[in-house]
Design a protein around this motif. Structure first.
Motif, mmCIF file in Angstrom:
data_model
loop_
_atom_site.group_PDB
_atom_site.id
_atom_site.type_symbol
_atom_site.label_atom_id
_atom_site.label_comp_id
_atom_site.label_asym_id
_atom_site.label_seq_id
_atom_site.Cartn_x
_atom_site.Cartn_y
_atom_site.Cartn_z
ATOM 1 N N ARG A 457 0.833 -1.210 0.000
ATOM 2 C CA ARG A 457 0.000 0.000 0.000
ATOM 3 C C ARG A 457 0.867 1.259 0.000
ATOM 4 N N LEU A 458 1.946 1.242 0.760
ATOM 5 C CA LEU A 458 2.831 2.402 0.800
ATOM 6 C C LEU A 458 3.504 2.620 -0.560
ATOM 7 N N GLN A 459 3.997 1.550 -1.164
ATOM 8 C CA GLN A 459 4.627 1.702 -2.477
ATOM 9 C C GLN A 459 3.655 2.245 -3.515
ATOM 10 N N GLU A 460 2.431 1.758 -3.495
ATOM 11 C CA GLU A 460 1.431 2.242 -4.453
ATOM 12 C C GLU A 460 1.115 3.714 -4.208
ATOM 13 N N ALA A 461 1.015 4.111 -2.938
ATOM 14 C CA ALA A 461 0.731 5.520 -2.630
ATOM 15 C C ALA A 461 1.872 6.417 -3.086
ATOM 16 N N PHE A 462 3.117 5.977 -2.879
ATOM 17 C CA PHE A 462 4.257 6.787 -3.304
ATOM 18 C C PHE A 462 4.301 6.928 -4.830
ATOM 19 N N SER A 463 3.835 5.913 -5.539
ATOM 20 C CA SER A 463 3.987 5.884 -6.994
ATOM 21 C C SER A 463 3.202 6.987 -7.695
ATOM 22 N N THR A 464 2.131 7.461 -7.084
ATOM 23 C CA THR A 464 1.267 8.439 -7.752
ATOM 24 C C THR A 464 1.437 9.861 -7.220
ATOM 25 N N ILE A 465 2.408 10.078 -6.347
ATOM 26 C CA ILE A 465 2.667 11.432 -5.832
ATOM 27 C C ILE A 465 2.973 12.373 -6.999
ATOM 28 N N ASP A 466 2.435 13.580 -6.920
ATOM 29 C CA ASP A 466 2.745 14.586 -7.938
ATOM 30 C C ASP A 466 2.520 15.981 -7.353
#
Length: 537
Positions: A457-466
């Motif tokens: 979940r953390l990796q997925e959340a980091f992936s879409t940061i903008d």
């Protein structure tokens, strides 16, 4: 609206009209139908109700009609609460009906910090299991719904009890809340330490010792992080000569040098418990949480020790563990960028900080940038190390995205295993030049800091940061540092931050590691740059 009609769904079902209990239908399926319709509060198709409760060879439509006939006089007697049925759908009009489940949902899913104290206390005292005694084992669809609803209610109860424990001035009432909180979530380290603190405060030393032992045992058996607070008051040997249990191997030892730190807990807007600490003296410096922190395990680690000691030498350092990670709540409903920013805001408010310097590392840089743009009056200066403005799904090439997705798959398959081979890939990326002790420590950190599900979940959340659109809006003095051969976050990402943030200073650091180790010459350059930028005042 007259508030004379009440339906209780938390615990045994109860219906009251103007303070007087009304007899409920004897049929369990009919009562289950009442609860389901009251929760839905909308038209529900007859076919769906039949599939939930009456999927039998005989006359399921007739069975539904029979149950509705038992509910109709019941709802008519209740006055304004009406059963509305047509050929295709059924609903209960709940506009004049007080449903405790609905009240609890409203309280627990809003900003818990804004809930008035009397309302919080009222909601925290709602005991019991959702629709207690209305299990229908032969109805698989209804049972699946009931199980999910009960887990949701349990989560809401925990959120309310956490907040009530923290905000209740009377230690005896707070203790009642903490006991129920710990019963609902016996593997929650925050619940256990809160209960022990209240038992100690109210003079219940024997029970506090019992709860320490129980908490250590449960958390150790579940391979969850054990806060050193559970060992802060070890028992004397008992009559058989047995002393208090020693900390398990994955619990960080207390630091042997440096100023003491005390771990505290606060709550985000959605009720997620956050662990934070403060150490050192001087003007406050807040370190934004990043990938895999543990307030206590980091304290004496070969990876973080020199960073904490450096800042604590001339600053009051406030750190916290990210949601889903470390000593903060693992069981959290949301892991997202917006929740990360709210967590930072919650911690600085809990620490009572009006104005402070902000240090972000890795994805913590984007969180820091968003907070600094929203609250420029509170951020004195901004330090961004090894950071980026756009997550890998947003900024990366097709090849890097494929590699990252493969890492997510490997995390799902191997994160929790005793064999560190799967976690080793992260250690190698973060510290390609690390020695054996540093890599071994980071392998272990990953295992105890987050569950496999939360790591994903953390990796997925980091992936879409903008936050690229926010860079030109940063209005506080900013220092950007980045290692030249960083394999986790490209050097170009750091250069972009420095180029687009107005008047930002940029310091390149000659290293292969994502996080500088104490033995590297680049660490000394970074330390000089940090002290020179932040100052010692």
């Amino acid at each position: 609206m007259e508030q004379g009609l009440e339906l209780t769904l938390i615990g045994p079902m109860r219906f009251a009209a103007h303070g007087e209990d009304m007899p409920l239908p004897a049929s369990k399926k009919t009562r289950a139908l009442l609860g389901y319709l009251a929760v839905a509060d909308r038209p529900v198709r007859r076919d769906h109700l039949i599939s939930l409760l009456w999927e039998v060879p005989d006359d399921p439509r007739g069975a539904l009609r029979w149950s509705l006939s038992k509910l109709r006089p019941f709802t008519d007697t209740a006055g304004d609460c009406r059963l509305i049925a047509d050929r295709d759908t059924v609903r209960i009009d709940c506009s004049t009906l007080r449903v405790d489940w609905r009240m609890m949902r409203e309280a627990a899913t809003g900003d818990i910090r804004q809930l008035p104290a009397d309302r919080l206390e009222q909601m925290a005292t709602l005991h019991g299991v959702f629709m207690e005694g209305l299990e229908l084992p032969a109805c698989d669809g209804f049972q699946a719904w009931l199980t999910a609803m009960r887990e949701e209610v349990r989560r809401w109860q925990i959120i309310l009890l956490r907040a009530a424990t923290q905000r209740q001035d009377d230690p005896e009432q707070a203790l009642d809340h903490a006991r129920r909180w710990c019963t609902l979530d016996p593997f929650d380290a925050i619940a256990r330490t809160s209960l022990i603190e209240l038992l100690d405060r109210t003079g219940r030393r024997d029970e506090a010792a019992m709860q320490r032992d129980s908490g250590i045992r449960k958390l150790t058996e579940a391979e969850l992080p054990v806060p050193s607070a559970l060992f802060s008051a070890p028992r004397a040997p008992d009559k058989a000569g047995a002393a208090a249990p020693a900390p398990p191997a994955h619990v960080a030892p207390a630091p042997t040098a440096g100023p003491p730190q005390q771990v505290r807990f606060c709550f985000a807007a959605d009720g997620t418990g956050l662990a934070w600490s403060s150490v050192g003296n001087g003007a406050p410096l807040v370190k934004t949480a990043n990938w895999l922190n543990h307030l206590e395990y980091d304290w004496d680690s070969p990876v973080w020790r020199h960073w904490i000691s450096h800042f604590a030498g001339y600053r009051r350092v406030v750190r916290y563990d990210e949601r889903g990670n470390g000593l903060s709540d693992w069981d959290t409903p949301e892991i997202s960028f917006d929740s990360f920013v709210d967590d930072l805001a919650s911690v600085v408010d809990a620490a009572g900080l009006d104005r402070f310097d902000l240090f972000g590392l890795s994805q913590g840089c984007a969180v820091s940038i968003a907070y600094a743009v929203r609250h420029p009056e509170r951020v004195r200066s901004l330090v961004l190390y090894g950071g980026y403005a756009a997550g890998w799904r947003t900024r990366a090439s097709a090849a890097e995205i494929a590699m990252r997705e493969a890492m997510v798959t490997l995390t799902r398959e191997g994160w929790g295993r005793d064999n560190p081979a799967f976690r080793q890939m992260f250690s190698t990326l973060f510290f390609p030049k690390g020695d054996g002790s540093e890599v071994e420590w980071f392998n272990e950190l990953q295992r105890i800091c987050a569950s496999p599900d939360n790591a994903i979940r953390l990796q997925e959340a980091f992936s879409t940061i903008d936050v690229r659109d926010l860079l030109t809006q940063v209005s506080v003095p900013t220092l950007v540092l980045h290692t030249t051969r960083d394999a986790v976050v490209p050097f170009s990402a750091g250069k972009e931050l420095a180029a687009r943030i107005p008047d930002a200073q940029f310091v390149p650091l000659d290293s292969d590691n994502h996080l500088l180790l104490e033995s590297e010459p680049a660490w000394h350059r970074a330390g000089d740059a940090l002290r020179g930028f932040l100052g010692t005042e």
